[in-house]
Design an enzyme around this catalytic site. Sequence first.
Site, PDB file in Angstrom:
ATOM      1  N   SER A   1      -1.669  11.832 -32.726  1.00 32.90           N
ATOM      2  CA  SER A   1      -0.893  13.010 -33.114  1.00 32.90           C
ATOM      3  C   SER A   1      -1.705  14.294 -33.143  1.00 32.90           C
ATOM      4  O   SER A   1      -1.132  15.386 -33.093  1.00 32.90           O
ATOM      5  CB  SER A   1      -0.253  12.794 -34.492  1.00 32.90           C
ATOM      6  OG  SER A   1      -1.239  12.508 -35.458  1.00 32.90           O
TER       7      SER A   1
ATOM      8  N   ASP B   1       1.160  18.812 -43.253  1.00 42.14           N
ATOM      9  CA  ASP B   1       2.135  17.864 -43.806  1.00 42.14           C
ATOM     10  C   ASP B   1       1.509  16.657 -44.502  1.00 42.14           C
ATOM     11  O   ASP B   1       2.183  15.656 -44.724  1.00 42.14           O
ATOM     12  CB  ASP B   1       3.066  17.376 -42.688  1.00 42.14           C
ATOM     13  CG  ASP B   1       2.293  16.680 -41.562  1.00 42.14           C
ATOM     14  OD1 ASP B   1       1.061  16.526 -41.681  1.00 42.14           O
ATOM     15  OD2 ASP B   1       2.932  16.291 -40.561  1.00 42.14           O
TER      16      ASP B   1
ATOM     17  N   HIS C   1      -1.565  16.044 -40.837  1.00 39.95           N
ATOM     18  CA  HIS C   1      -1.959  16.879 -39.706  1.00 39.95           C
ATOM     19  C   HIS C   1      -2.338  18.283 -40.170  1.00 39.95           C
ATOM     20  O   HIS C   1      -1.856  18.754 -41.196  1.00 39.95           O
ATOM     21  CB  HIS C   1      -0.816  16.961 -38.700  1.00 39.95           C
ATOM     22  CG  HIS C   1      -0.250  15.624 -38.347  1.00 39.95           C
ATOM     23  ND1 HIS C   1       0.901  15.124 -38.924  1.00 39.95           N
ATOM     24  CD2 HIS C   1      -0.713  14.661 -37.508  1.00 39.95           C
ATOM     25  CE1 HIS C   1       1.148  13.916 -38.429  1.00 39.95           C
ATOM     26  NE2 HIS C   1       0.176  13.610 -37.589  1.00 39.95           N
TER      27      HIS C   1
END
Length: 381
Positions: A38, A343, A346
């Site tokens: 991610s 969040d 990340h």
Amino acid sequence: MANTNTFLLQITTLFCLLFPVANSVVFNYPAVFNFGDSNSDTGELVAALGDILDLPNGQTYFKTPSGRFCDGRLTIDFLMDAMDLPFLNAYLDSIGLPSFHKGCNFAAAGSTIQPATAQSVSPFSFGVQVAQFVRFKARVLELLAKGKRLGKYLPAQDYFQKALYMFDIGQNDLAGAFYSKTLDQVLASIPTILIEFETGIKALYDQGARNFWIHNTGPLGCLAQNVAKFGTDASSLDEQGCVRKHNQAAKIFNLQLHALTKKLQGLYTDSNFTYVDIYTIKSNLIANYSKLGFEQPIMACCGFGGPPLNYDSRISCGKTKVINGATVTAKACNDSSEYVNWDGIHYSEAANQYVSSQILTGKYSDPPFSDKMPFLLSLKF
């Protein structure tokens, strides 16, 4: 973020002094192929699983969710910008006539180096991403052989050897292992993880890859998600408020990854391997967050629960759920540029911008680019 802007101006000025245009080595990669999780996923997992990332994801730069787990741009976006290349389209994102002329992104959120299991967030482990690249290349060459009609959407044949191959993966192998293993067991698994990584690198080399850019993993113990789960006992935290065991594992993984990079450079003497110390850059950011214009080093901007972490594993950014009988929404903070973390897992765009500026100094890379500039420095941020 006035401090960050001032810093970037200083960096740009420094490069003008150190690297006059006439003398600088111009790296002119025609394309980039990226592999990872991610940290560099530009829409792969969302496209593959038919998932939806809701606002406020994407609110800062794209003004709409972009498939990135961030309020805006990722580090890879800033690096593409610095190389004067367009943002990378995700391999599986078929909507909107994506162009792969300048490369392709195989990174998918939740991916690991080790093969995925039934419990994995992402089925697209490193080996699968490499296999996707092999198919991508074969299909591109097949289509190019039929004529020039698709040439403006696909990389030219010689791009595959001239391109930059970027890697940012391994975080999920370590972080995920802590849910079922002791620190010693996690450390014992690192050589096996890196054998898998080496296998993927060799496969790409056999496909013609020659320019490798490898990010190490960041300080996992400083992510709100891991602090919330493993940092409930204050004795498990360091002076920055990060989980010691997670950061210890990341450091040892990085030492062994660095050694592997050196080994690969020795094996493939016709190639270029650059190892980038993301861990030190991110650790410095967390340790010096206030000086760098940030207000919160660990607490999530977008989450639920309020201080000190604003993170609840039961609800992700932008979602609305019933928790303990009440309907709640994981909302964003007023100013994400004040937060290192977006969040709980990340980084925010502002933090990614800082990380990118540090990468571009060249001093966190091995080999460093003090005498060999790996990017045309045309900073647009």
